[in-house]
Design a protein around this motif. Structure first.
Motif: not given
Length: 551
Positions: A59-79
């Protein structure tokens, strides 16, 4: 302020809702109470067989650049996120089509005066990389014939990003109100963190500063940070040295000796940045690492970094040391010190038992086989269970260390990660106890003392001034005051009875020596009766003390 009713009118919001429905998140869509939502239910769906985390990524991939970047930022939050979702988010790639050269040229002219050949003797129209926020072209500076990489912000991305973040902020607040089970994640605060991170990443002058700082820390010739050219760089344009190298994951064909050396260099660089410099690349994944012909390792994409104070680095070294030594008590104490600002009371004994259980899982495994990355992720899962939160910089650090661990194992799986980190921890610990470091600490303490000595008279005068004005008072608060009063009363009563008993005995003894009539058992009756009364009182006092165990 934008409300959920406002964003219902936006076309972009309708696109987001359609994608959420397509990937099976109907419950979320239903809470929005959209007109015509029954039509969305009939929209095309993805095929079954995908778990919820895979559907989130798609879903994030289909929503485009902003949401892809949001997903990448969230991948840094294992807490905050479970490991399976983190693994999916790490798969998000900035696989976006490049911008046409004429659009990129117009964007460059907003930062540099035209024409292009005034600045670059050569400029390749085909990009060497294209990402969601920017794309990179290769060129040669006219002033010094140096080959450079030119990073250009995608046209219109700032406006698009802020618009999507506004929508996301409103949705986040709405979901926080509608779903009780999501409140523990504090989605509004999370969205605010994402907004701040992405807007900072849009400003290339911050990345330029980060690269200069990182370059100043490098003392190993095997590690390389490209030089940046400030005179050509702006918020939307970053010009840096071009590094000719392979992607980190593409060195698997190298010899075992070369791969081991590359893996060790990468791990050493990442851990040195964290433990010694206190300034580190927040996402050292294989895509952000390039390897030169001679094995030199280059870190690129410095948009996101982490910083640790000296005290935080000391705490981190203690924590890692306790992990290596499998010391449960020390590890528990380190975690509690780091998480001392937790919002909820923590049962320290229960936490230590959980830490012991976690360490026991690794007890039978040889140190060379312990996966530090997995262990740290398990630690974060444990902290979530006890509702403890690491400071954000520590969380970013853990993710960076986990990523560096994974990158090193990708190139050379046999690398003994624990040994490598242990050597650095010991080396840094030894540095802390060198004479010059001890002398530095003494000087800092002395300087602090002199400041306090200088300020002390003024502080005392300030306290007396507040006393005179009545602005300062002393308040005493006693807990269990009733129990204290009762204890004092009991003690005083016993003391009184003891004194009376002693007085009766003395008086009776004096009467008996006088020989005053009448007699009882051949002695003055009044003295005998006094003795009997004192015996009864004395026995009662002893029995009372023994019964209450107050002796």
């Amino acid at each position: 302020m934008i409300t959920i009713n406002d964003i219902k009118k936006l076309k972009r919001f309708q696109e987001i809702v359609a994608v959420l429905t397509k990937y099976g998140f109907e419950e979320v869509v239903d809470r929005f109470d959209l007109p015509g939502s029954d039509l969305l239910q009939k929209a095309s769906r993805v095929e079954g067989g995908l778990n919820v985390f895979e559907r989130i990524r798609l879903a994030l991939e289909e929503l485009g650049p902003t949401f892809i970047k949001i997903g990448q930022v969230m991948s840094l939050r294992p807490d905050l996120l479970p490991e399976k979702l983190l693994n999916e988010l790490e798969k998000l790639q900035d696989d976006v089509p490049p911008i046409e050269f004429n659009e990129i040229e117009e964007e460059i002219f907003k930062s540099l005066a035209p024409p292009l050949n005034n600045h670059f003797s050569l400029f390749h129209s085909e990009p060497v990389a294209a990402a969601s926020l920017s794309q990179v072209h290769k060129g040669v500076l006219r002033s010094n014939d140096v080959e450079v990489a030119i990073k250009i912000r995608r046209p219109g991305i700032e406006k698009s990003l802020i618009s999507d973040l506004d929508i996301l902020e409103t949705i986040g607040k709405f979901l926080d109100q509608q779903f009780e089970e999501l409140k523990c994640y504090d989605i509004p605060a999370l969205v605010e963190t994402i907004r701040r991170t992405l807007i900072q990443e849009l400003d290339f002058t911050r990345e330029l500063d980060n690269m200069n700082i990182a370059r100043a820390h490098v003392k190993n010739e095997k590690i390389y940070i490209p030089k940046v050219y400030e005179e050509y760089s702006t918020k939307a344009l970053l010009v840096m040295e071009f590094f000719e190298g392979k992607k980190f994951r593409n060195v698997l064909s190298h010899s075992e000796h070369e791969r081991k050396k590359i893996a060790r260099n990468g791990l050493y660089a990442a851990t040195k940045q964290i433990l010694e410099d206190g300034f580190f690349h927040a996402d050292p994944h294989p895509g952000n690492l390039l390897v030169g012909e001679d094995g030199q390792l280059c870190f690129i994409d410095w948009g996101m970094v982490g910083r640790l104070t000296e005290q935080e680095r000391v705490e981190l070294i203690e924590l890692l040391s306790s992990v290596v030594k499998k010391d449960s008590k020390k590890l528990t104490q380190s975690l509690l010190r780091i998480c001392q600002k937790a919002e909820f009371q923590t049962d320290e004994k229960e936490l230590e038992r959980a830490v012991i259980e976690l360490l026991d899982r690794y007890h039978s495994i040889p140190l060379s086989s312990v996966n530090i990355g997995d262990f740290l992720i398990n630690i974060l899962t444990l902290l979530r269970k006890f509702r403890l939160r690491l400071p954000s910089e520590f969380t970013i650090m853990v993710k960076a260390l986990v990523t560096a661990d994974g990158a090193a194992r990708l190139v050379y799986p046999e690398l003994n990660i624990v040994d490598e980190i242990s050597e650095q921890v010991e080396a840094i610990s030894r540095k802390r106890y060198r004479p010059e470091m001890i002398w530095k600490s003494i000087k800092e303490s002395l300087s602090t003392f002199l400041v306090l000595k200088r300020d002390f008279p003024g502080q005392i005068a300030n306290i007396f001034e507040k006393f005179e004005k009545g602005d300062l008072g002393v308040k005493f608060q006693f807990e269990k005051l009733d129990d204290l009063v009762k204890s004092l009363e009991d003690a005083s009563n016993r003391l009184t009875i003891g004194i009376i008993t002693g007085a009766i005995i003395i008086g009776s003894s004096m009467i008996i020596t006088t020989g005053v009539k009448p007699f009882l058992f051949g002695y003055p009756a009044l003295g005998v009766i006094g003795y009997l009364i004192s015996v009864v009182l004395g026995l009662w006092l002893v029995i009372t003390i023994l019964r209450n165990k107050k002796y």
